[in-house]
Write a protein that holds these residues in place. Structure first.
Motif, PDB file in Angstrom:
ATOM      1  N   GLU A  69       0.832  -1.219   0.000  1.00  0.00           N
ATOM      2  CA  GLU A  69       0.000   0.000   0.000  1.00  0.00           C
ATOM      3  C   GLU A  69       0.861   1.261   0.000  1.00  0.00           C
ATOM      4  O   GLU A  69       0.621   2.185  -0.784  1.00  0.00           O
ATOM      5  CB  GLU A  69      -0.908   0.026   1.228  1.00  0.00           C
ATOM      6  CG  GLU A  69      -1.998  -1.016   1.227  1.00  0.00           C
ATOM      7  CD  GLU A  69      -2.700  -1.126   2.582  1.00  0.00           C
ATOM      8  OE1 GLU A  69      -2.419  -0.305   3.496  1.00  0.00           O
ATOM      9  OE2 GLU A  69      -3.526  -2.037   2.730  1.00  0.00           O
ATOM     10  N   CYS A  99       4.086   1.706  -0.835  1.00  0.00           N
ATOM     11  CA  CYS A  99       4.906   1.859  -2.037  1.00  0.00           C
ATOM     12  C   CYS A  99       4.061   2.166  -3.265  1.00  0.00           C
ATOM     13  O   CYS A  99       4.453   2.989  -4.092  1.00  0.00           O
ATOM     14  CB  CYS A  99       5.776   0.629  -2.249  1.00  0.00           C
ATOM     15  SG  CYS A  99       6.999   0.405  -0.936  1.00  0.00           S
ATOM     16  N   GLU A 100       2.901   1.534  -3.371  1.00  0.00           N
ATOM     17  CA  GLU A 100       2.027   1.833  -4.508  1.00  0.00           C
ATOM     18  C   GLU A 100       1.509   3.255  -4.437  1.00  0.00           C
ATOM     19  O   GLU A 100       1.290   3.890  -5.470  1.00  0.00           O
ATOM     20  CB  GLU A 100       0.893   0.826  -4.591  1.00  0.00           C
ATOM     21  CG  GLU A 100       1.361  -0.526  -5.105  1.00  0.00           C
ATOM     22  CD  GLU A 100       0.250  -1.560  -5.233  1.00  0.00           C
ATOM     23  OE1 GLU A 100      -0.888  -1.300  -4.764  1.00  0.00           O
ATOM     24  OE2 GLU A 100       0.534  -2.634  -5.798  1.00  0.00           O
ATOM     25  N   SER A 101       1.322   3.801  -3.232  1.00  0.00           N
ATOM     26  CA  SER A 101       0.851   5.187  -3.108  1.00  0.00           C
ATOM     27  C   SER A 101       1.886   6.167  -3.645  1.00  0.00           C
ATOM     28  O   SER A 101       1.534   7.229  -4.151  1.00  0.00           O
ATOM     29  CB  SER A 101       0.480   5.517  -1.661  1.00  0.00           C
ATOM     30  OG  SER A 101       1.636   5.669  -0.868  1.00  0.00           O
ATOM     31  N   PHE A 122       3.716   5.677  -6.276  1.00  0.00           N
ATOM     32  CA  PHE A 122       3.576   5.691  -7.730  1.00  0.00           C
ATOM     33  C   PHE A 122       2.288   6.392  -8.179  1.00  0.00           C
ATOM     34  O   PHE A 122       2.189   6.823  -9.302  1.00  0.00           O
ATOM     35  CB  PHE A 122       3.621   4.268  -8.292  1.00  0.00           C
ATOM     36  CG  PHE A 122       5.002   3.670  -8.199  1.00  0.00           C
ATOM     37  CD1 PHE A 122       6.055   4.174  -8.961  1.00  0.00           C
ATOM     38  CD2 PHE A 122       5.261   2.631  -7.319  1.00  0.00           C
ATOM     39  CE1 PHE A 122       7.324   3.633  -8.865  1.00  0.00           C
ATOM     40  CE2 PHE A 122       6.532   2.069  -7.220  1.00  0.00           C
ATOM     41  CZ  PHE A 122       7.562   2.581  -7.994  1.00  0.00           C
ATOM     42  N   ARG A 123       1.292   6.481  -7.276  1.00  0.00           N
ATOM     43  CA  ARG A 123       0.016   7.136  -7.619  1.00  0.00           C
ATOM     44  C   ARG A 123       0.072   8.651  -7.452  1.00  0.00           C
ATOM     45  O   ARG A 123      -0.801   9.349  -7.929  1.00  0.00           O
ATOM     46  CB  ARG A 123      -1.113   6.579  -6.763  1.00  0.00           C
ATOM     47  CG  ARG A 123      -1.537   5.186  -7.139  1.00  0.00           C
ATOM     48  CD  ARG A 123      -2.854   4.799  -6.490  1.00  0.00           C
ATOM     49  NE  ARG A 123      -2.782   4.799  -5.025  1.00  0.00           N
ATOM     50  CZ  ARG A 123      -2.518   3.743  -4.271  1.00  0.00           C
ATOM     51  NH1 ARG A 123      -2.290   2.585  -4.830  1.00  0.00           N
ATOM     52  NH2 ARG A 123      -2.477   3.844  -2.966  1.00  0.00           N
ATOM     53  N   GLN A 124       1.098   9.145  -6.750  1.00  0.00           N
ATOM     54  CA  GLN A 124       1.175  10.585  -6.506  1.00  0.00           C
ATOM     55  C   GLN A 124       1.426  11.319  -7.810  1.00  0.00           C
ATOM     56  O   GLN A 124       2.206  10.867  -8.641  1.00  0.00           O
ATOM     57  CB  GLN A 124       2.289  10.892  -5.503  1.00  0.00           C
ATOM     58  CG  GLN A 124       1.979  10.381  -4.120  1.00  0.00           C
ATOM     59  CD  GLN A 124       3.106  10.658  -3.135  1.00  0.00           C
ATOM     60  OE1 GLN A 124       4.109  11.261  -3.480  1.00  0.00           O
ATOM     61  NE2 GLN A 124       2.942  10.206  -1.914  1.00  0.00           N
ATOM     62  N   PRO A 125       0.767  12.494  -7.969  1.00  0.00           N
ATOM     63  CA  PRO A 125       0.957  13.265  -9.213  1.00  0.00           C
ATOM     64  C   PRO A 125       2.328  13.859  -9.331  1.00  0.00           C
ATOM     65  O   PRO A 125       3.043  14.059  -8.455  1.00  0.00           O
ATOM     66  CB  PRO A 125      -0.093  14.377  -9.123  1.00  0.00           C
ATOM     67  CG  PRO A 125      -0.601  14.396  -7.728  1.00  0.00           C
ATOM     68  CD  PRO A 125      -0.170  13.114  -7.069  1.00  0.00           C
TER      69      PRO A 125
END
Length: 136
Positions: free
Chosen positions: A127, A129-131, A133-136
């Motif tokens: 969760e 680490c994936e967040s 990659f989701r950040q703009p």
């Protein structure tokens, strides 16, 4: 081979871990794993660092091994990116990555290592680490 980091017992049944090699009874794994610490009754196992009998982490059943793989798949690209970006060594990048992860998880750095994590901790690694990659 050095025997410096032996799992004491199985986290599931508390049976003592056995060091097995390909071809031995109770060792159902591929030869490429090399020496492996195994709890035969639980089919929990962990491989060793190359050329040693030092465990790569704690004994893990199939479900936990799957989550460790997912956690590494999410975490490793972050420290590998740092290594490329900052042109630093693998060790320095991994240490920095684990320090960052420890802060994110609220864990001491010396206790933050995917090889020793629980399923819930591995899920949290994914969760976190994936967040990133989701950040703009």
């Amino acid at each position: 081979m050095s025997d410096t980091k032996k799992p004491k017992c199985c986290r599931y049944c508390e049976a003592p871990a056995q060091l097995l090699n390909f071809g031995q009874a109770g060792y159902p794994y591929r030869a490429s794993y090399g020496p492996t610490w195994v709890c035969v009754p639980c089919a929990a196992w962990v491989g060793c660092h190359p050329g040693t009998t030092k465990a790569l982490g704690g004994l893990a059943n199939a479900e936990l091994r799957g989550w460790k793989i997912k956690a590494h798949a999410a975490f490793d690209p972050l420290w590998q990116g740092k290594m490329r970006r900052d042109q630093c060594s693998k060790g320095k990048a991994r240490r920095a990555g684990y320090k960052w992860l420890a802060g994110q998880m609220g864990m001491p750095v010396d206790k933050t290592h995917i090889g020793y994590m629980t399923i819930d901790e591995c899920r949290r690694v994914v969760e976190i680490c994936e967040s990133v990659f989701r950040q703009p």
